[in-house]
Motif scaffolding. Sequence first.
Motif, mmCIF file in Angstrom:
data_model
loop_
_atom_site.group_PDB
_atom_site.id
_atom_site.type_symbol
_atom_site.label_atom_id
_atom_site.label_comp_id
_atom_site.label_asym_id
_atom_site.label_seq_id
_atom_site.Cartn_x
_atom_site.Cartn_y
_atom_site.Cartn_z
ATOM 1 N N TYR A 64 0.859 -1.181 0.000
ATOM 2 C CA TYR A 64 0.000 0.000 0.000
ATOM 3 C C TYR A 64 0.895 1.230 0.000
ATOM 4 C CZ TYR A 64 -3.418 -3.333 1.842
ATOM 5 O OH TYR A 64 -4.236 -4.413 2.025
ATOM 6 N N PRO A 65 0.445 2.316 -0.600
ATOM 7 C CA PRO A 65 1.207 3.564 -0.436
ATOM 8 C C PRO A 65 1.211 3.934 1.044
ATOM 9 C CG PRO A 65 -0.489 3.803 -2.122
ATOM 10 C CD PRO A 65 -0.709 2.488 -1.463
ATOM 11 N N PRO A 66 2.319 4.442 1.560
ATOM 12 C CA PRO A 66 2.341 4.793 2.985
ATOM 13 C C PRO A 66 1.367 5.931 3.276
ATOM 14 C CG PRO A 66 4.327 5.548 1.895
ATOM 15 C CD PRO A 66 3.563 4.746 0.895
ATOM 16 N N GLU A 67 0.825 5.919 4.476
ATOM 17 C CA GLU A 67 -0.039 7.014 4.926
ATOM 18 C C GLU A 67 0.829 8.248 5.134
ATOM 19 O OE1 GLU A 67 -3.430 7.002 5.445
ATOM 20 O OE2 GLU A 67 -3.381 5.021 4.514
ATOM 21 N N PRO A 68 0.265 9.455 4.949
ATOM 22 C CA PRO A 68 1.061 10.659 5.190
ATOM 23 C C PRO A 68 1.402 10.816 6.674
ATOM 24 C CG PRO A 68 -1.151 11.214 4.404
ATOM 25 C CD PRO A 68 -1.064 9.737 4.453
ATOM 26 N N VAL A 69 2.534 11.445 6.936
ATOM 27 C CA VAL A 69 2.934 11.752 8.307
ATOM 28 C C VAL A 69 1.865 12.672 8.901
ATOM 29 C CG1 VAL A 69 4.637 13.026 9.670
ATOM 30 C CG2 VAL A 69 5.384 11.420 7.914
ATOM 31 N N PRO A 70 1.283 12.309 10.054
ATOM 32 C CA PRO A 70 0.161 13.084 10.578
ATOM 33 C C PRO A 70 0.542 14.331 11.375
ATOM 34 C CG PRO A 70 0.501 11.145 11.931
ATOM 35 C CD PRO A 70 1.482 11.067 10.796
ATOM 36 N N LYS A 71 1.766 14.367 11.942
ATOM 37 C CA LYS A 71 2.090 15.490 12.826
ATOM 38 C C LYS A 71 3.590 15.729 12.870
ATOM 39 C CE LYS A 71 1.289 17.097 17.531
ATOM 40 N NZ LYS A 71 0.740 16.782 18.845
ATOM 41 N N LEU A 72 3.965 17.003 12.842
ATOM 42 C CA LEU A 72 5.357 17.401 13.018
ATOM 43 C C LEU A 72 5.522 17.810 14.483
ATOM 44 C CD1 LEU A 72 5.741 19.591 9.801
ATOM 45 C CD2 LEU A 72 6.172 17.144 10.079
ATOM 46 N N LEU A 73 6.616 17.381 15.106
ATOM 47 C CA LEU A 73 6.772 17.590 16.543
ATOM 48 C C LEU A 73 7.665 18.761 16.922
ATOM 49 C CD1 LEU A 73 7.126 13.836 17.593
ATOM 50 C CD2 LEU A 73 5.091 15.284 17.731
ATOM 51 N N MET A 101 8.076 -1.534 5.652
ATOM 52 C CA MET A 101 9.156 -0.690 6.127
ATOM 53 C C MET A 101 8.990 0.685 5.483
ATOM 54 S SD MET A 101 11.879 -0.061 7.844
ATOM 55 C CE MET A 101 12.289 -1.665 8.453
ATOM 56 N N VAL A 102 8.567 1.651 6.272
ATOM 57 C CA VAL A 102 8.385 3.011 5.773
ATOM 58 C C VAL A 102 9.655 3.795 6.064
ATOM 59 C CG1 VAL A 102 7.003 5.114 5.945
ATOM 60 C CG2 VAL A 102 5.901 2.892 6.161
ATOM 61 N N ARG A 103 10.096 4.539 5.078
ATOM 62 C CA ARG A 103 11.286 5.398 5.220
ATOM 63 C C ARG A 103 10.849 6.841 4.997
ATOM 64 N NH1 ARG A 103 16.073 2.192 5.088
ATOM 65 N NH2 ARG A 103 15.567 0.051 4.513
ATOM 66 N N TYR A 104 11.709 7.782 5.419
ATOM 67 C CA TYR A 104 11.316 9.182 5.399
ATOM 68 C C TYR A 104 12.391 10.069 4.786
ATOM 69 C CZ TYR A 104 8.015 7.358 8.802
ATOM 70 O OH TYR A 104 7.051 6.618 9.423
ATOM 71 N N GLN A 105 11.910 11.120 4.124
ATOM 72 C CA GLN A 105 12.766 12.191 3.630
ATOM 73 C C GLN A 105 12.169 13.511 4.097
ATOM 74 O OE1 GLN A 105 12.556 11.442 -0.620
ATOM 75 N NE2 GLN A 105 14.650 10.676 -0.602
ATOM 76 N N VAL A 106 13.051 14.463 4.405
ATOM 77 C CA VAL A 106 12.620 15.797 4.797
ATOM 78 C C VAL A 106 12.897 16.729 3.630
ATOM 79 C CG1 VAL A 106 13.042 17.724 6.368
ATOM 80 C CG2 VAL A 106 13.018 15.384 7.241
ATOM 81 N N ARG A 163 8.291 13.399 3.518
ATOM 82 C CA ARG A 163 7.809 12.462 2.512
ATOM 83 C C ARG A 163 8.051 11.046 3.037
ATOM 84 N NH1 ARG A 163 9.610 13.812 -3.204
ATOM 85 N NH2 ARG A 163 11.661 13.743 -2.266
ATOM 86 N N ALA A 164 6.966 10.283 3.169
ATOM 87 C CA ALA A 164 7.072 8.875 3.564
ATOM 88 C C ALA A 164 7.104 8.049 2.286
ATOM 89 C CB ALA A 164 5.879 8.487 4.429
ATOM 90 N N TYR A 165 7.966 7.050 2.256
ATOM 91 C CA TYR A 165 8.011 6.205 1.064
ATOM 92 C C TYR A 165 8.263 4.754 1.436
ATOM 93 C CZ TYR A 165 13.146 6.628 1.276
ATOM 94 O OH TYR A 165 14.467 6.588 1.659
ATOM 95 N N CYS A 166 7.732 3.884 0.604
ATOM 96 C CA CYS A 166 7.903 2.443 0.751
ATOM 97 C C CYS A 166 8.055 1.907 -0.670
ATOM 98 C CB CYS A 166 6.700 1.826 1.453
ATOM 99 S SG CYS A 166 6.857 0.056 1.695
ATOM 100 N N GLY A 167 9.248 1.495 -1.024
ATOM 101 C CA GLY A 167 9.506 1.085 -2.403
ATOM 102 C C GLY A 167 9.371 2.293 -3.315
ATOM 103 N N LEU A 168 8.550 2.183 -4.331
ATOM 104 C CA LEU A 168 8.344 3.297 -5.267
ATOM 105 C C LEU A 168 7.170 4.182 -4.870
ATOM 106 C CD1 LEU A 168 8.913 1.419 -8.636
ATOM 107 C CD2 LEU A 168 10.520 2.874 -7.409
ATOM 108 N N ASP A 169 6.381 3.748 -3.889
ATOM 109 C CA ASP A 169 5.229 4.536 -3.450
ATOM 110 C C ASP A 169 5.679 5.582 -2.450
ATOM 111 O OD1 ASP A 169 3.318 3.068 -4.927
ATOM 112 O OD2 ASP A 169 3.414 1.468 -3.429
#
Length: 174
Positions: A39-48, A86-91, A151-157
Amino acid sequence: MKKHLIWFSIATLPLWWTACDQNTMVRDLDYTDEFEEVYPPEPVPKLLTFANGENIQIQSNGGQIVAKADTLKWVSSPLHEGSAMMVRYQVLLGTEDETFKGDESTILSVFTSGEEGKSTALGISHILLNDIAANAGISPGETGTLTWKVRAYCGLDKTLSNVTGNFTVTRPQE
């Protein structure tokens, strides 16, 4: 000799046809339930941290930026029930008016978070932050605003966070 070559060719001809026939394979996919749906990863819901206009004062000592860092943090993307993705992140960092919706060439910087993208935090040094602020058009001795998204990503999504953080940066006098 020619006679033997002709008989050899005639004898091996059926082998060539069957060899070509073996290249066409029908795959049996009865085991598809062993694999997790992607599935495409869900968007990050909150910045801390550094999401609501906090100020970062870049300090220098004798014209040299002090080796200090601040950390941008966020809440991880929720996973689908039962998922082990496995969700990975980019800022993504941009200027105050950046929308993050168009051409990625307008974005000032893109950083992969810690632990090869697995972390929900990104440490950013003041030396690097000073360079980013300069690229954003913030002059030495002045204060300007930078915005950021995750930006959350998992594979190409990939999915961009719905929330946008902003903070001000005060550059030192040169």
